[in-house]
Design a protein around this motif. Structure first.
Motif, PDB file in Angstrom:
ATOM      1  N   LEU A 154       0.835  -1.198   0.000  1.00 14.71           N
ATOM      2  CA  LEU A 154       0.000   0.000   0.000  1.00 14.71           C
ATOM      3  C   LEU A 154       0.874   1.254   0.000  1.00 14.71           C
ATOM      4  O   LEU A 154       0.671   2.164  -0.807  1.00 14.71           O
ATOM      5  N   TYR A 155       1.855   1.297   0.909  1.00 15.08           N
ATOM      6  CA  TYR A 155       2.738   2.467   0.981  1.00 15.08           C
ATOM      7  C   TYR A 155       3.470   2.678  -0.341  1.00 15.08           C
ATOM      8  O   TYR A 155       3.577   3.805  -0.821  1.00 15.08           O
ATOM      9  N   TYR A 156       3.965   1.599  -0.911  1.00 10.52           N
ATOM     10  CA  TYR A 156       4.686   1.723  -2.190  1.00 10.52           C
ATOM     11  C   TYR A 156       3.756   2.296  -3.262  1.00 10.52           C
ATOM     12  O   TYR A 156       4.148   3.175  -4.029  1.00 10.52           O
ATOM     13  N   SER A 157       2.529   1.806  -3.285  1.00  8.39           N
ATOM     14  CA  SER A 157       1.592   2.213  -4.339  1.00  8.39           C
ATOM     15  C   SER A 157       1.201   3.691  -4.244  1.00  8.39           C
ATOM     16  O   SER A 157       0.771   4.274  -5.233  1.00  8.39           O
ATOM     17  N   VAL A 158       1.370   4.297  -3.070  1.00  8.06           N
ATOM     18  CA  VAL A 158       1.071   5.729  -2.929  1.00  8.06           C
ATOM     19  C   VAL A 158       2.338   6.571  -2.821  1.00  8.06           C
ATOM     20  O   VAL A 158       2.270   7.757  -2.486  1.00  8.06           O
ATOM     21  N   GLY A 159       3.485   5.966  -3.115  1.00  7.23           N
ATOM     22  CA  GLY A 159       4.737   6.719  -3.157  1.00  7.23           C
ATOM     23  C   GLY A 159       5.409   6.961  -1.819  1.00  7.23           C
ATOM     24  O   GLY A 159       6.326   7.768  -1.721  1.00  7.23           O
ATOM     25  N   LYS A 160       4.984   6.248  -0.780  1.00 11.29           N
ATOM     26  CA  LYS A 160       5.638   6.370   0.537  1.00 11.29           C
ATOM     27  C   LYS A 160       6.715   5.285   0.628  1.00 11.29           C
ATOM     28  O   LYS A 160       6.558   4.276   1.316  1.00 11.29           O
ATOM     29  N   TYR A 161       7.815   5.511  -0.084  1.00 12.06           N
ATOM     30  CA  TYR A 161       8.832   4.468  -0.258  1.00 12.06           C
ATOM     31  C   TYR A 161       9.573   4.130   1.029  1.00 12.06           C
ATOM     32  O   TYR A 161       9.874   2.966   1.274  1.00 12.06           O
ATOM     33  N   LYS A 162       9.859   5.127   1.843  1.00 11.21           N
ATOM     34  CA  LYS A 162      10.591   4.840   3.093  1.00 11.21           C
ATOM     35  C   LYS A 162       9.723   4.051   4.066  1.00 11.21           C
ATOM     36  O   LYS A 162      10.209   3.139   4.734  1.00 11.21           O
ATOM     37  N   GLU A 163       8.430   4.380   4.134  1.00 12.54           N
ATOM     38  CA  GLU A 163       7.516   3.621   4.988  1.00 12.54           C
ATOM     39  C   GLU A 163       7.369   2.191   4.465  1.00 12.54           C
ATOM     40  O   GLU A 163       7.350   1.235   5.238  1.00 12.54           O
ATOM     41  N   SER A 164       7.277   2.067   3.158  1.00 11.60           N
ATOM     42  CA  SER A 164       7.177   0.747   2.542  1.00 11.60           C
ATOM     43  C   SER A 164       8.423  -0.082   2.849  1.00 11.60           C
ATOM     44  O   SER A 164       8.329  -1.257   3.212  1.00 11.60           O
ATOM     45  N   LEU A 165       9.572   0.547   2.717  1.00 13.92           N
ATOM     46  CA  LEU A 165      10.839  -0.132   2.984  1.00 13.92           C
ATOM     47  C   LEU A 165      10.899  -0.629   4.427  1.00 13.92           C
ATOM     48  O   LEU A 165      11.301  -1.770   4.674  1.00 13.92           O
ATOM     49  N   ALA A 166      10.462   0.205   5.359  1.00 12.67           N
ATOM     50  CA  ALA A 166      10.472  -0.192   6.776  1.00 12.67           C
ATOM     51  C   ALA A 166       9.570  -1.410   7.004  1.00 12.67           C
ATOM     52  O   ALA A 166       9.941  -2.346   7.734  1.00 12.67           O
ATOM     53  N   ASP A 167       8.407  -1.419   6.364  1.00  9.15           N
ATOM     54  CA  ASP A 167       7.509  -2.570   6.506  1.00  9.15           C
ATOM     55  C   ASP A 167       8.094  -3.811   5.845  1.00  9.15           C
ATOM     56  O   ASP A 167       7.987  -4.920   6.380  1.00  9.15           O
ATOM     57  N   CYS A 168       8.725  -3.650   4.684  1.00 11.42           N
ATOM     58  CA  CYS A 168       9.378  -4.794   4.027  1.00 11.42           C
ATOM     59  C   CYS A 168      10.450  -5.387   4.938  1.00 11.42           C
ATOM     60  O   CYS A 168      10.582  -6.615   5.041  1.00 11.42           O
TER      61      CYS A 168
END
Length: 156
Positions: free
Chosen positions: A83-97
């Motif tokens: 979800l974060y990646y799809s809305v451009g929140k790459y750092k949040e996405s990375l932390a979840d990954c």
């Protein structure tokens, strides 16, 4: 499912036969989605429907609540990373990954997602490392091979 079965499926990902790899991939995704039973699966499905309907805030809230209830549910973290990646929140996405990988070190989807996030923020060496880690699990993944080449080109 026991670790012996999972190890067998992980070995099947390295099989030269595409059909064997495809079946193993589908089974692993099913195991990961069903890790917390029907409740977790229903919440993930509900969050995806919200996301598909453009209701990203509601989807994020649902996934965050699921993560709070079941912090060891790797797929809940992975879905929120998506979800974060799809809305451009790459750092949040990375932390979840990274949380997914802590819980499930062989989650090739999260490793792929990490690579995408690193590439999106211009950290191409880190992206290449993540895609290579994914390839150790899924050596026949053409998309990861292609992304490694693309990131390598961006470095030169």
């Amino acid at each position: 499912m026991d670790s012996l079965s999972i190890n067998s499926l992980l070995e099947d990902l390295k099989n030269p036969n595409a059909s064997v790899r495809e079946k193993a991939t589908k089974k692993l995704w099913r195991i990961w989605f069903q890790q917390k039973g029907i409740h977790g699966l229903e919440k993930i499905d509900q969050s995806q429907k919200l996301l598909d309907a453009g209701k990203t805030t509601e989807s994020e809230s649902l996934l965050t609540q699921l993560i709070q209830e079941q912090p060891d549910f790797a797929e809940a973290w992975n879905r929120r990373a998506f979800l974060y990646y799809s809305v451009g929140k790459y750092k949040e996405s990375l932390a979840d990954c990274q949380m997914v990988i802590q819980i499930n070190p062989v989650h090739f989807g999260a490793l792929h997602g990490m690579g995408l996030c690193y590439a999106a923020i211009g950290q191409y060496l880190d992206a290449i490392k993540a895609f290579k880690r994914a390839l150790t699990i899924q050596p026949y993944s053409l998309v990861n091979q292609k992304l490694i080449l693309e990131c390598t080109l961006r470095l030169s």
